[in-house]
Design a protein around this motif. Structure first.
Motif, PDB file in Angstrom:
ATOM      1  N   LEU A  93     -18.836 -18.382  48.589  1.00  0.00           N
ATOM      2  CA  LEU A  93     -17.510 -18.601  47.951  1.00  0.00           C
ATOM      3  C   LEU A  93     -16.263 -18.309  48.952  1.00  0.00           C
ATOM      4  N   PRO A  94     -16.407 -17.299  49.999  1.00  0.00           N
ATOM      5  CA  PRO A  94     -15.198 -17.364  50.787  1.00  0.00           C
ATOM      6  C   PRO A  94     -15.154 -18.703  51.739  1.00  0.00           C
ATOM      7  N   GLN A  95     -16.037 -19.700  51.781  1.00  0.00           N
ATOM      8  CA  GLN A  95     -16.098 -20.737  52.421  1.00  0.00           C
ATOM      9  C   GLN A  95     -15.873 -22.074  51.536  1.00  0.00           C
ATOM     10  N   LEU A  96     -15.477 -21.932  50.519  1.00  0.00           N
ATOM     11  CA  LEU A  96     -14.910 -23.077  49.498  1.00  0.00           C
ATOM     12  C   LEU A  96     -13.986 -23.923  50.244  1.00  0.00           C
ATOM     13  N   PRO A  97     -14.071 -25.244  49.980  1.00  0.00           N
ATOM     14  CA  PRO A  97     -13.175 -26.376  50.731  1.00  0.00           C
ATOM     15  C   PRO A  97     -11.733 -25.903  50.046  1.00  0.00           C
ATOM     16  N   SER A  98     -10.686 -25.991  50.687  1.00  0.00           N
ATOM     17  CA  SER A  98      -9.688 -25.963  50.048  1.00  0.00           C
ATOM     18  C   SER A  98      -9.135 -26.724  49.057  1.00  0.00           C
ATOM     19  N   SER A  99      -9.783 -27.851  48.902  1.00  0.00           N
ATOM     20  CA  SER A  99      -9.368 -28.806  47.576  1.00  0.00           C
ATOM     21  C   SER A  99     -10.262 -28.454  46.465  1.00  0.00           C
ATOM     22  N   ALA A 100     -11.069 -27.540  46.529  1.00  0.00           N
ATOM     23  CA  ALA A 100     -11.823 -27.240  45.314  1.00  0.00           C
ATOM     24  C   ALA A 100     -11.238 -25.912  44.540  1.00  0.00           C
ATOM     25  N   ARG A 101     -11.444 -26.224  43.313  1.00  0.00           N
ATOM     26  CA  ARG A 101     -10.975 -24.961  42.481  1.00  0.00           C
ATOM     27  C   ARG A 101     -12.119 -25.015  41.660  1.00  0.00           C
ATOM     28  N   LEU A 102     -13.056 -23.868  41.951  1.00  0.00           N
ATOM     29  CA  LEU A 102     -14.561 -23.443  41.273  1.00  0.00           C
ATOM     30  C   LEU A 102     -14.141 -22.621  40.005  1.00  0.00           C
ATOM     31  N   ILE A 103     -14.619 -22.757  38.879  1.00  0.00           N
ATOM     32  CA  ILE A 103     -14.327 -22.015  37.510  1.00  0.00           C
ATOM     33  C   ILE A 103     -15.705 -21.693  37.026  1.00  0.00           C
ATOM     34  N   PHE A 104     -16.083 -20.319  37.218  1.00  0.00           N
ATOM     35  CA  PHE A 104     -17.172 -19.837  36.344  1.00  0.00           C
ATOM     36  C   PHE A 104     -16.796 -19.400  35.102  1.00  0.00           C
ATOM     37  N   VAL A 105     -17.334 -19.990  34.133  1.00  0.00           N
ATOM     38  CA  VAL A 105     -16.831 -19.642  32.557  1.00  0.00           C
ATOM     39  C   VAL A 105     -18.308 -19.176  31.964  1.00  0.00           C
ATOM     40  N   GLU A 106     -18.062 -17.944  31.304  1.00  0.00           N
ATOM     41  CA  GLU A 106     -19.301 -16.852  30.647  1.00  0.00           C
ATOM     42  C   GLU A 106     -18.860 -16.719  29.300  1.00  0.00           C
ATOM     43  N   ASP A 107     -19.601 -17.020  28.315  1.00  0.00           N
ATOM     44  CA  ASP A 107     -19.402 -16.523  26.888  1.00  0.00           C
ATOM     45  C   ASP A 107     -19.295 -15.178  26.529  1.00  0.00           C
ATOM     46  N   GLU A 108     -19.917 -14.301  27.534  1.00  0.00           N
ATOM     47  CA  GLU A 108     -20.145 -12.970  27.221  1.00  0.00           C
ATOM     48  C   GLU A 108     -19.295 -12.320  28.360  1.00  0.00           C
ATOM     49  N   GLU A 109     -18.955 -11.092  27.953  1.00  0.00           N
ATOM     50  CA  GLU A 109     -18.246 -10.221  28.933  1.00  0.00           C
ATOM     51  C   GLU A 109     -19.274  -9.884  30.006  1.00  0.00           C
ATOM     52  N   LEU A 110     -18.897  -9.981  31.349  1.00  0.00           N
ATOM     53  CA  LEU A 110     -19.806  -9.646  32.392  1.00  0.00           C
ATOM     54  C   LEU A 110     -19.870  -8.084  32.839  1.00  0.00           C
ATOM     55  N   PRO A 111     -20.740  -7.590  33.115  1.00  0.00           N
ATOM     56  CA  PRO A 111     -20.625  -6.144  33.434  1.00  0.00           C
ATOM     57  C   PRO A 111     -19.862  -5.909  34.825  1.00  0.00           C
ATOM     58  N   GLY A 112     -19.219  -4.500  34.712  1.00  0.00           N
ATOM     59  CA  GLY A 112     -18.205  -4.396  35.766  1.00  0.00           C
ATOM     60  C   GLY A 112     -18.686  -4.467  37.329  1.00  0.00           C
ATOM     61  N   LYS A 113     -20.121  -4.374  37.311  1.00  0.00           N
ATOM     62  CA  LYS A 113     -20.582  -4.273  38.758  1.00  0.00           C
ATOM     63  C   LYS A 113     -21.226  -5.501  39.075  1.00  0.00           C
ATOM     64  N   HIS A 114     -20.879  -6.557  38.392  1.00  0.00           N
ATOM     65  CA  HIS A 114     -21.530  -7.978  38.602  1.00  0.00           C
ATOM     66  C   HIS A 114     -20.957  -8.237  40.012  1.00  0.00           C
ATOM     67  N   PRO A 115     -21.925  -8.582  41.070  1.00  0.00           N
ATOM     68  CA  PRO A 115     -21.467  -8.847  42.373  1.00  0.00           C
ATOM     69  C   PRO A 115     -20.270  -9.808  42.254  1.00  0.00           C
ATOM     70  N   ILE A 116     -20.382 -10.949  41.744  1.00  0.00           N
ATOM     71  CA  ILE A 116     -19.246 -12.112  41.979  1.00  0.00           C
ATOM     72  C   ILE A 116     -18.041 -11.627  41.324  1.00  0.00           C
ATOM     73  N   LEU A 117     -17.907 -10.790  40.065  1.00  0.00           N
ATOM     74  CA  LEU A 117     -16.995 -10.385  39.543  1.00  0.00           C
ATOM     75  C   LEU A 117     -16.230  -9.268  40.548  1.00  0.00           C
ATOM     76  N   VAL A 118     -16.952  -8.517  41.009  1.00  0.00           N
ATOM     77  CA  VAL A 118     -16.459  -7.277  42.132  1.00  0.00           C
ATOM     78  C   VAL A 118     -15.941  -8.242  43.197  1.00  0.00           C
ATOM     79  N   LEU A 119     -16.527  -9.468  43.752  1.00  0.00           N
ATOM     80  CA  LEU A 119     -15.905 -10.129  44.803  1.00  0.00           C
ATOM     81  C   LEU A 119     -14.471 -10.851  44.248  1.00  0.00           C
TER      82      LEU A 119
END
Length: 335
Positions: A93-119
């Motif tokens: 994720l920190p290496q995403l191309p500057s032209s990209a907008r990556l959107i993760f969509v989840e229909d449930e609430e993620l747990p607070g300790k989810h690594p990607i949510l924390v990041l």
């Protein structure tokens, strides 16, 4: 640059995503620069490929991944998550191309300790959105008032509460009902009243059934009979209406029996909702309602309902007298 949109408010979540897509400019160009990926089957390599593609006639492109983060995390307490894939994603994720907008969509609430949510909260906190549905009817009524205002209408507070009770927490359905109500009242400054809710919203009867069952559980005969008669305001002698009403009440107690049995076996609300075929908020409401009864009481009530239904269908008893007698009797049922 990446985003995390999570939570059950599908309506607001979809509108927010549409607003991001609109920033790409011309709708045709926006469509050409938007890729949707199914998180149930997608791989990190496919996400990288989509994010690495050059935009067409634009300086950026959207890559929307549906349900990927939940899949990778799994049930972490039982060790079902894919920790290797999560780590690989976090490193990419920190290496995403500057032209990209990556959107993760989840229909449930993620747990607070989810690594990607924390990041995400560490790197781009303003790109993390929790789309929660108001759980209390009062909060939901406030949501309705704001939604009506955004559409250029007005609604009485009592009407907003009536709509919240009638429809429940399905924001997509609520928005559809709001649109219908505003169209009906029309005018320069339309005001939606409780009369409009009663006239146009077909779910009010089901809401009154919930209230009637609550009153029966609390052994409050007066309130239970009041809600019963509200269900029959139009024509208390309408046979078809009685049959429809009996079907709804029988269904309600059948749900309560299922919910009660599963709750006593220690099943979570989410599991109950999935097994019974209810939305989770509705399963939670049924679970709390079922606490007013023992399983034996629910089964006895169900048998009495079926007997009353048969008596009405075979004209052995006047429908109104039969239901009044039944409800009064249920409210007198000893603990």
């Amino acid at each position: 640059m990446f985003y995390v949109f999570h939570g059950p408010d599908e309506l607001t979540r979809t509108e927010t995503l549409a607003a991001l897509k609109a920033q790409l400019g011309d709708p045709t160009v926006a469509d050409l620069n938007t890729t949707y990926l199914d998180g149930k089957t997608v791989t990190l390599a496919q996400i990288r490929e989509a994010c690495g593609a050059m935009p067409f006639m634009s300086d950026r492109r959207l890559v929307v991944v549906l349900g990927y983060l939940k899949r990778l995390y799994g049930d972490d307490e039982k060790g079902r998550g894919d920790k290797v894939a999560l780590q690989a994603l976090a490193e990419y994720l920190p290496q995403l191309p500057s032209s990209a907008r990556l959107i993760f969509v989840e229909d449930e609430e993620l747990p607070g300790k989810h690594p990607i949510l924390v990041l995400a909260e560490k790197r781009h906190p303003d790109h993390v959105r929790l789309f929660a549905v108001p759980t209390r009817e009062g909060d939901l009524a406030d949501w309705i008032e704001q939604r009506v205002k955004r559409r250029g209408g007005r609604i009485e507070p009592s009407a907003a509460m009536a709509l919240a009770v009638a429809v429940g927490h399905d924001t997509r359905l609520l928005d559809s009902e709001i649109e219908k109500l505003i169209t009906y009242v029309d005018g320069e400054q339309p005001t939606i009243t409780t009369d409009h809710i009663g006239l146009l919203v077909p779910y009010l009867g089901e809401a009154n059934i919930w209230k009637m069952v609550d009153a029966i559980g609390q052994r409050n005969a007066r309130q239970a009979l009041q809600h019963l008669h509200l269900l029959l305001e139009e024509d208390p002698r309408d046979r078809d209406r009685w049959l429809q009403l009996m079907g709804m009440i029988i269904r309600q107690f059948r749900i309560l029996i299922q919910v009660k049995e599963m709750a006593e076996h220690g099943h979570s609300t989410a599991t109950i909702a999935r097994q019974v075929g209810l939305k989770e908020w509705l399963a939670d409401k049924a679970r709390r309602q079922a606490m007013n009864f023992s399983l034996a009481q629910l089964e006895a009530i169900y048998v009495r309902l079926l007997a009353t239904d048969l008596a009405i269908k075979t004209s052995k008893m006047d429908a109104l007298l039969a239901m009044d007698t039944l409800v009064a009797g249920l409210c007198g049922t000893p603990e």
